[in-house]
Design a protein around this motif. Structure first.
Motif, PDB file in Angstrom:
ATOM      1  N   SER A 105      56.850  36.933  42.685  1.00 37.86           N
ATOM      2  CA  SER A 105      58.001  36.489  41.575  1.00 37.86           C
ATOM      3  C   SER A 105      57.388  36.352  40.235  1.00 37.86           C
ATOM      4  N   PHE A 106      56.184  35.839  40.288  1.00 35.04           N
ATOM      5  CA  PHE A 106      55.608  35.769  39.083  1.00 35.04           C
ATOM      6  C   PHE A 106      54.285  36.675  38.685  1.00 35.04           C
ATOM      7  N   HIS A 107      53.870  36.901  37.408  1.00 33.48           N
ATOM      8  CA  HIS A 107      52.672  37.651  37.089  1.00 33.48           C
ATOM      9  C   HIS A 107      51.949  37.076  36.146  1.00 33.48           C
ATOM     10  N   TYR A 108      50.680  36.712  36.411  1.00 30.03           N
ATOM     11  CA  TYR A 108      49.872  35.860  35.415  1.00 30.03           C
ATOM     12  C   TYR A 108      48.667  36.544  35.164  1.00 30.03           C
ATOM     13  N   VAL A 109      48.535  36.729  33.651  1.00 24.55           N
ATOM     14  CA  VAL A 109      47.644  37.523  33.069  1.00 24.55           C
ATOM     15  C   VAL A 109      46.713  36.939  32.093  1.00 24.55           C
ATOM     16  N   VAL A 110      45.548  37.347  32.277  1.00 21.46           N
ATOM     17  CA  VAL A 110      44.563  36.413  31.552  1.00 21.46           C
ATOM     18  C   VAL A 110      43.620  37.867  30.890  1.00 21.46           C
ATOM     19  N   GLU A 111      43.937  37.837  29.461  1.00 26.23           N
ATOM     20  CA  GLU A 111      43.056  38.841  28.549  1.00 26.23           C
ATOM     21  C   GLU A 111      42.070  38.194  27.669  1.00 26.23           C
ATOM     22  N   THR A 112      40.821  38.782  27.645  1.00 24.90           N
ATOM     23  CA  THR A 112      39.854  37.995  26.915  1.00 24.90           C
ATOM     24  C   THR A 112      38.705  39.137  26.510  1.00 24.90           C
ATOM     25  N   THR A 113      38.074  39.014  25.543  1.00 21.17           N
ATOM     26  CA  THR A 113      36.869  39.905  24.876  1.00 21.17           C
ATOM     27  C   THR A 113      35.778  38.991  25.105  1.00 21.17           C
ATOM     28  N   PRO A 114      34.519  39.499  25.824  1.00 22.86           N
ATOM     29  CA  PRO A 114      33.255  38.499  26.162  1.00 22.86           C
ATOM     30  C   PRO A 114      32.430  38.638  24.636  1.00 22.86           C
ATOM     31  N   GLU A 115      32.005  37.512  24.485  1.00 29.53           N
ATOM     32  CA  GLU A 115      30.853  37.671  23.443  1.00 29.53           C
ATOM     33  C   GLU A 115      29.801  38.659  23.447  1.00 29.53           C
ATOM     34  N   THR A 116      29.255  39.193  22.340  1.00 35.31           N
ATOM     35  CA  THR A 116      28.538  40.437  22.363  1.00 35.31           C
ATOM     36  C   THR A 116      27.231  39.915  23.235  1.00 35.31           C
ATOM     37  N   GLY A 117      26.710  40.507  24.188  1.00 27.50           N
ATOM     38  CA  GLY A 117      25.813  40.518  25.006  1.00 27.50           C
ATOM     39  C   GLY A 117      26.101  39.409  26.403  1.00 27.50           C
ATOM     40  N   TRP A 118      27.466  39.371  26.532  1.00 24.28           N
ATOM     41  CA  TRP A 118      27.979  38.657  27.583  1.00 24.28           C
ATOM     42  C   TRP A 118      28.899  39.658  28.452  1.00 24.28           C
ATOM     43  N   GLU A 119      28.995  40.690  28.066  1.00 31.73           N
ATOM     44  CA  GLU A 119      29.867  41.642  28.780  1.00 31.73           C
ATOM     45  C   GLU A 119      29.546  41.914  30.044  1.00 31.73           C
ATOM     46  N   ILE A 120      28.256  42.098  30.500  1.00 33.73           N
ATOM     47  CA  ILE A 120      27.759  42.393  31.906  1.00 33.73           C
ATOM     48  C   ILE A 120      27.943  41.205  32.657  1.00 33.73           C
ATOM     49  N   GLU A 121      27.484  40.053  31.980  1.00 36.19           N
ATOM     50  CA  GLU A 121      27.718  38.687  32.955  1.00 36.19           C
ATOM     51  C   GLU A 121      29.104  38.533  33.324  1.00 36.19           C
ATOM     52  N   LEU A 122      30.068  38.784  32.483  1.00 30.22           N
ATOM     53  CA  LEU A 122      31.508  38.697  32.626  1.00 30.22           C
ATOM     54  C   LEU A 122      31.860  39.314  33.818  1.00 30.22           C
ATOM     55  N   GLN A 123      31.513  40.734  33.753  1.00 34.43           N
ATOM     56  CA  GLN A 123      31.814  41.725  34.663  1.00 34.43           C
ATOM     57  C   GLN A 123      31.465  41.154  36.178  1.00 34.43           C
ATOM     58  N   ARG A 124      30.068  40.740  36.112  1.00 37.75           N
ATOM     59  CA  ARG A 124      29.282  40.361  37.479  1.00 37.75           C
ATOM     60  C   ARG A 124      30.228  39.041  37.984  1.00 37.75           C
ATOM     61  N   TRP A 125      30.461  38.220  37.105  1.00 42.73           N
ATOM     62  CA  TRP A 125      31.294  36.985  37.451  1.00 42.73           C
ATOM     63  C   TRP A 125      32.571  37.410  38.041  1.00 42.73           C
ATOM     64  N   TYR A 126      33.166  37.863  37.484  1.00 43.06           N
ATOM     65  CA  TYR A 126      34.621  38.706  37.866  1.00 43.06           C
ATOM     66  C   TYR A 126      34.455  39.171  39.169  1.00 43.06           C
ATOM     67  N   GLU A 127      33.460  40.259  39.498  1.00 45.44           N
ATOM     68  CA  GLU A 127      33.567  41.211  40.748  1.00 45.44           C
ATOM     69  C   GLU A 127      32.811  40.311  41.807  1.00 45.44           C
ATOM     70  N   SER A 128      31.743  39.455  41.636  1.00 40.89           N
ATOM     71  CA  SER A 128      31.344  38.655  42.548  1.00 40.89           C
ATOM     72  C   SER A 128      32.005  37.297  42.843  1.00 40.89           C
ATOM     73  N   GLU A 129      32.486  36.619  42.071  1.00 36.46           N
ATOM     74  CA  GLU A 129      33.008  35.353  42.226  1.00 36.46           C
ATOM     75  C   GLU A 129      34.618  35.265  42.062  1.00 36.46           C
ATOM     76  N   HIS A 130      34.891  35.328  40.721  1.00 41.85           N
ATOM     77  CA  HIS A 130      36.225  34.823  40.384  1.00 41.85           C
ATOM     78  C   HIS A 130      37.493  35.569  40.622  1.00 41.85           C
ATOM     79  N   LEU A 131      37.316  36.875  40.704  1.00 40.48           N
ATOM     80  CA  LEU A 131      38.536  37.582  41.301  1.00 40.48           C
ATOM     81  C   LEU A 131      38.815  37.553  42.714  1.00 40.48           C
ATOM     82  N   PRO A 132      37.486  37.778  43.631  1.00 45.93           N
ATOM     83  CA  PRO A 132      37.958  37.473  44.897  1.00 45.93           C
ATOM     84  C   PRO A 132      38.167  36.163  45.374  1.00 45.93           C
ATOM     85  N   GLY A 133      37.508  35.167  44.417  1.00 47.50           N
ATOM     86  CA  GLY A 133      38.194  33.697  44.956  1.00 47.50           C
ATOM     87  C   GLY A 133      39.406  33.397  44.728  1.00 47.50           C
TER      88      GLY A 133
END
Length: 200
Positions: A105-133
């Motif tokens: 019934s609900f749709h929660y959206v999080v939009e963000t831009t990582p700081e320069t130099g943090w793009e890969i870390e953010l993607q690794r975090w989402y892929e390995s921990e945050h999204l699956p969690g």
């Protein structure tokens, strides 16, 4: 020749204005020549009352390289002051949630831009921990993350929820407050978090 052809899985239409008018525009999409050409269909339609914003997701039958210029007919679909912005989304990951099969019934959206130099870390975090969690939390029907090619924050994560109270559950909060989350989140910029009501 366009140098802006980028891989696209979903087109996101951001509609700003009256809800009933946005609904009429959504109905007109099926007949739009560009939608027929792309063989797209509405896979999700969500509404946020406070900001009078609708998010309409057009799913494509397969990943297509699209240029911004190709989307002009959609951008021009205005009606009585409803403004339309279109952006191309590349699917990074989609995970069935713990409550798969239940009605969201609900749709929660999080939009963000990582700081320069943090793009890969953010993607690794989402892929390995945050999204699956977050997908594993009861009440989550589906968790997805996209990369945005166009205007706005670059990272686009969204969660279909049975109940918006899932965000206050101990399981959800535990995923949000891991050591890795605490390290990555300060490097979010231009962040928008929005809870929508699903219309379809």
């Amino acid at each position: 020749m366009s140098f802006d052809l980028l891989p696209t899985d979903v087109l996101l239409l951001r509609l700003q204005g009256d809800q009933s008018t946005a609904n009429v525009l959504a109905q007109q999409l099926a007949a739009a020549p560009i939608c027929k050409e792309l063989e797209s269909s509405i896979v999700r339609q969500a509404w946020e009352e406070h900001s009078s914003t609708a998010y309409i997701y057009l799913g494509l039958p397969f990943r297509i390289a699209l240029a911004t210029s190709m989307l002009a007919p959609l951008t021009e679909m205005t009606r009585h002051g409803v403004h339309v912005k279109v952006c191309r989304l590349a699917l990074m990951r989609s995970i069935p949630g713990a409550s798969r099969g239940q009605r969201a019934s609900f749709h929660y959206v999080v939009e963000t831009t990582p700081e320069t130099g943090w793009e890969i870390e953010l993607q690794r975090w989402y892929e390995s921990e945050h999204l699956p969690g977050l997908a594993s939390v009861e009440g989550c029907v589906q968790a997805q993350r996209f990369w945005t090619h166009d205007d706005g924050p670059r990272s686009f994560a969204c969660y279909d929820l049975v109940d918006k109270q899932a965000l206050d559950s101990p399981a959800w909060l535990a995923v949000r407050h891991t050591a890795w989350s605490d390290r990555v989140r300060p490097h979010f910029t231009n962040t928008a978090r929005t809870m929508f009501t699903l219309q379809r």
